[in-house]
Design an enzyme around this catalytic site. Structure first.
Site, PDB file in Angstrom:
ATOM      1  N   ASP A   1     -46.938  -0.648 -70.696  1.00 53.46           N
ATOM      2  CA  ASP A   1     -46.148   0.563 -70.894  1.00 53.46           C
ATOM      3  C   ASP A   1     -46.992   1.720 -70.360  1.00 53.46           C
ATOM      4  OD1 ASP A   1     -44.100  -0.844 -72.101  1.00 53.46           O
ATOM      5  OD2 ASP A   1     -44.930  -0.586 -74.107  1.00 53.46           O
TER       6      ASP A   1
ATOM      7  N   ASP B   1     -34.280  -5.426 -76.139  1.00 52.67           N
ATOM      8  CA  ASP B   1     -35.125  -4.732 -77.102  1.00 52.67           C
ATOM      9  C   ASP B   1     -34.487  -4.917 -78.477  1.00 52.67           C
ATOM     10  OD1 ASP B   1     -36.944  -3.844 -75.244  1.00 52.67           O
ATOM     11  OD2 ASP B   1     -36.062  -1.847 -75.037  1.00 52.67           O
TER      12      ASP B   1
END
Length: 259
Positions: free
Chosen positions: A130, A11
Site C-alpha cells: 500500500d 475487500d
C-alpha cells in the site's frame, strides 16, 4: 507472451464486502461469497480476498469466510489480512487459498517473507504494497512511501527499495496498490506501477483506480503490469469481466478467454 490476468478484489470487513475511496469512507456493498461466485462465472483469472481490518484490529483473519469463498470458486485464490506467522499462512492455505498476501506484518517483520517462501514456495507468497506518493527525500528517494495497517501508519520505508528487498527475501509476486488512486475510478497510478514493475523480476499486479477498460489497457501496456486488480467497476456492475476482456483483446492485449 503470457496472458494478462484480470483479478477482482474482495475487500471484506466484518464478513461483508466493502468499498471505500483512498482507504476511507468504506460502505458495505454485499456478500463476498456471492461476489466471488459471480466473478468466477464471468471469467475472472483469480480472486483476491483482503480482510481489511484484521491487521489494524490486531486479530486473526476471518477464516470461515475464506473457507466459504474457496468452496465456491475453482481458480487461484489469494488471501491477506492479519497474517503474522507461518502458522497463519498454513491455516489460510488449508482453508483453500493458493496464495498468501502479506503486507503490514512483512514490513514489520521482513523474515516472514523468507519463512513463508521456504515453507510453501515463493509462488505462494504475495507481497501486498500500500503506497502513498510523498515528497522525495533521503529516506524515500523514489517519492513513494510504504503505508501499513490499512493506510493508517506511515513507515518511512521507500516503496521501490522495499519491492526489491522483498523479492530478494523470496516474495513471488507483488500486489501494488496506490492509496492515492484507490477507489477513485480515475485510472491506475501508471508512474508508480512502471517504476516497480521495471525494477523487479517477479510479476506485479496493479491495484487502485480502475474505472473503465481503458484504464486496464493503460496500466497493462504503459505501466507494464502483469495483471490488473479491479473492484468498483465490477462491484457496481458498470462492467462484467467478460466485457473487459473483450475490450482488451480488441486492443491487442492477450487475456485468457473462457467463452
Amino acid at each position: 507472451m503470457l496472458s494478462k490476468r484480470i483479478i477482482p478484489c474482495l475487500d471484506v470487513r466484518d464478513g461483508k464486502l466493502t468499498k471505500g475511496i483512498k482507504f476511507k469512507g468504506n460502505i458495505d456493498i454485499g456478500d463476498p461469497v456471492e461476489a466471488a461466485r459471480e466473478y468466477y462465472e464471468q471469467g475472472a483469472d483469480e480472486i483476491v480476498f483482503y480482510d481489511i481490518t484484521a491487521s489494524s484490529d490486531e486479530r486473526d483473519i476471518m477464516i470461515d469466510v475464506v473457507t466459504r469463498v474457496a468452496e465456491t470458486i475453482f481458480i487461484p485464490f489469494s488471501v491477506g489480512g492479519g497474517i503474522r506467522t507461518v502458522e497463519d499462512m498454513r491455516r489460510v492455505i488449508l482453508a483453500g487459498a493458493e496464495k498468501i498476501s502479506i503486507n503490514s506484518e512483512a514490513v514489520k517483520n521482513p523474515p516472514l517473507i523468507s519463512e513463508g517462501a521456504k515453507a510453501f514456495g515463493s509462488q505462494c507468497v504475495v507481497l501486498g504494497m500500500d503506497v502513498k506518493k510523498v515528497e522525495a527525500s533521503v529516506k524515500t528517494p523514489s517519492g513513494y512511501e510504504m503505508v501499513i495497517h490499512g493506510g493508517r501508519v506511515f513507515t518511512g520505508v521507500d516503496a521501490l527499495w522495499w519491492a526489491k528487498e522483498a523479492e530478494n527475501l523470496g516474495a513471488g509476486e507483488i500486489c501494488l496498490n496506490s492509496i492515492d488512486a484507490d477507489g477513485t475510478q480515475d485510472g491506475y497510478e501508471i508512474t508508480l506501477t512502471h517504476l516497480i514493475s521495471t525494477n523487479v523480476n517477479i510479476p506485479v499486479i496493479a491495484s487502485g483506480g480502475a474505472g473503465k477498460p481503458e484504464h486496464l489497457r493503460d496500466v497493462l501496456t504503459r505501466g507494464t503490469a502483469d495483471a490488473a486488480l479491479i473492484a468498483s467497476m465490477v462491484h457496481y456492475r458498470h462492467y462484467t469481466i467478460s466485457e473487459i476482456k473483450k475490450y482488451l483483446q480488441g486492443s491487442g492485449i492477450r487475456t485468457r478467454m473462457t467463452w
